[in-house]
Scaffold this motif. Structure first.
Motif, PDB file in Angstrom:
ATOM      1  N   UNK A  16      74.133   7.561  43.759  1.00  9.28           N
ATOM      2  CA  UNK A  16      72.692   7.622  43.502  1.00  9.28           C
ATOM      3  C   UNK A  16      72.075   8.682  44.418  1.00  9.28           C
ATOM      4  N   UNK A  17      71.242   9.555  43.841  1.00 14.00           N
ATOM      5  CA  UNK A  17      70.509  10.516  44.660  1.00 14.00           C
ATOM      6  C   UNK A  17      69.313   9.792  45.268  1.00 14.00           C
ATOM      7  N   UNK A  18      69.436   9.399  46.517  1.00 15.51           N
ATOM      8  CA  UNK A  18      68.390   8.624  47.188  1.00 15.51           C
ATOM      9  C   UNK A  18      67.116   9.437  47.392  1.00 15.51           C
ATOM     10  N   UNK A  19      67.225  10.769  47.281  1.00 16.03           N
ATOM     11  CA  UNK A  19      66.063  11.645  47.460  1.00 16.03           C
ATOM     12  C   UNK A  19      65.474  12.082  46.124  1.00 16.03           C
ATOM     13  N   UNK A  90      75.361  15.028  51.411  1.00 13.80           N
ATOM     14  CA  UNK A  90      74.087  15.740  51.365  1.00 13.80           C
ATOM     15  C   UNK A  90      74.324  17.124  50.781  1.00 13.80           C
ATOM     16  N   UNK A  91      73.467  17.516  49.851  1.00 17.25           N
ATOM     17  CA  UNK A  91      73.540  18.844  49.245  1.00 17.25           C
ATOM     18  C   UNK A  91      72.261  19.604  49.581  1.00 17.25           C
ATOM     19  N   UNK A  92      72.385  20.686  50.350  1.00 16.85           N
ATOM     20  CA  UNK A  92      71.265  21.583  50.636  1.00 16.85           C
ATOM     21  C   UNK A  92      71.468  22.802  49.743  1.00 16.85           C
ATOM     22  N   UNK A 166      70.573  13.736  48.217  1.00 14.87           N
ATOM     23  CA  UNK A 166      71.145  12.825  49.210  1.00 14.87           C
ATOM     24  C   UNK A 166      71.879  11.726  48.450  1.00 14.87           C
ATOM     25  N   UNK A 167      73.196  11.836  48.379  1.00 13.53           N
ATOM     26  CA  UNK A 167      73.992  10.938  47.553  1.00 13.53           C
ATOM     27  C   UNK A 167      74.484   9.743  48.365  1.00 13.53           C
TER      28      UNK A 167
END
Length: 343
Positions: A16-19, A90-92, A166-167
């Motif tokens: 789940x992408x919490x962001x 985390x993916x930036x 943010x996974x």
């Protein structure tokens, strides 16, 4: 706390992408977002480039972009996650930022179960400073069991970030939930995750677990047109083991492309790994026999459900193909299972 660049075997879309702004994530503060609003960074869509589009502050960019810093310090943004949880990666993402991306970035986190962080809040660095490239996704896996509700993204010294993803797994204190009160055990807000599917050509499988009704067809799960025998399916892990009392299959917005009918299988999984779940689903019990579906409608099933006991996973089968906007699995938590937090 350890971290490493994500391996090819890591699939962020199983988490789940919490962001995700659709879950309620939003920026609480930002040092500067002169060129591009910080909340664009939390949009679920892929970033885009709009050639020749300018606004009063300069070139329109799909993400967060601060001004060129002319003094000491660095820019940062404080973000409230849509739902608190443990973070797996985390993916930036700096896509389309080529001459204006930050050279480096870091991420700090805190847990504020009530309210938002203030001057007395203690922050923990969960992703130390990493070097960034322009027009590039930077995906890092984290090894942490902590629960976090807020993040602070630091960029050094300034620049633009297209997306922050943010996974992880949403956290819920199940011990405080009333035993006899039904809850959507498949909801992404409660830790539900879509693990595998036969096809997701038009819409990602995880969309069916998002809160609210879909805003359009793209906000659901839709397969390509099937040209061979068989049917399509998606496997969902529940946020907590439970007894399913009501199923809702919503085909909102799907009119010429909804499935003809659907069914559900359920199973209680106590071992194995997510990548083996397809094989395990071959032996699950029938929770919902085949039911006719109609276009653009919520379909509620209660009396039609078979009593198969507590389950941890379901497989939604759609015949032969098509689109589903949302899947709701309302049930009672299994009190025999741990009720400390989301699975």
């Amino acid at each position: 706390m350890t971290y490493l660049a994500a391996t090819s075997s890591f699939d962020p879309l199983k988490w789940v992408n919490l962001a995700d702004a659709r879950l309620g994530a939003r920026a609480l503060s930002v040092t500067d977002d002169w060129f591009a609003d910080v909340n664009r960074m939390l949009e679920p869509s892929e970033p885009v480039w709009k050639e020749g589009l300018y606004d009063d502050n300069g070139k329109w960019m799909d993400g967060w972009e601060s001004r060129r810093k002319r003094g000491s310090g660095h820019d940062h943004a404080v973000i409230r996650l849509g739902v608190a949880g443990t973070i797996r990666a985390i993916d930036i993402d700096t896509r389309y930022f080529t001459g204006n991306y930050p050279p480096s970035a870091s991420v700090e986190a805190c847990y504020c179960p009530e309210g938002d962080p203030d001057g007395d809040t203690s922050w923990t660095e969960i992703l130390p400073s990493i070097s960034l490239q322009g027009d590039h996704q930077h995906l890092y896996e984290l090894d942490s069991n902590g629960v976090w509700s807020h993040l602070r993204l630091n960029i050094y010294p300034d620049g633009g970030v297209a997306r922050l993803r943010v996974y992880g797994i949403p956290y819920r204190d199940w011990s405080s939930h009333p035993q006899h009160q039904a809850i959507d055990l498949a909801s992404a807000m409660n830790g539900g995750r879509a693990l595998a599917c036969s096809d997701q050509h038009y819409g990602h499988m995880g969309n069916i677990l998002n809160p609210g009704r879909g805003v359009n067809m793209g906000d659901g799960w839709e397969t390509a047109r099937r040209r061979t025998p068989g049917f399509d399916w998606v496997i969902v892990a529940l946020g907590h083991p439970g007894l399913i009392k009501q199923v809702i299959v919503d085909t909102h917005h799907f009119k010429g492309n909804f499935p003809d009918h659907c069914s559900l299988l359920g199973g209680y999984i106590s071992g194995g790994t997510d990548d083996q779940i397809e094989a395990q689903s071959l032996y699950w019990q029938e929770l919902l026999p085949a039911q006719k579906l109609t276009m653009d409608s919520e379909h509620r099933f209660e009396a039609e459900l078979n009593e198969i006991g507590p389950i941890t996973h379901v497989r939604l089968n759609i015949f032969p193909d098509g689109g589903v906007s949302r899947l709701r699995l309302l049930g009672l938590i299994d009190t025999a299972a741990s009720t400390t937090g989301s699975r």
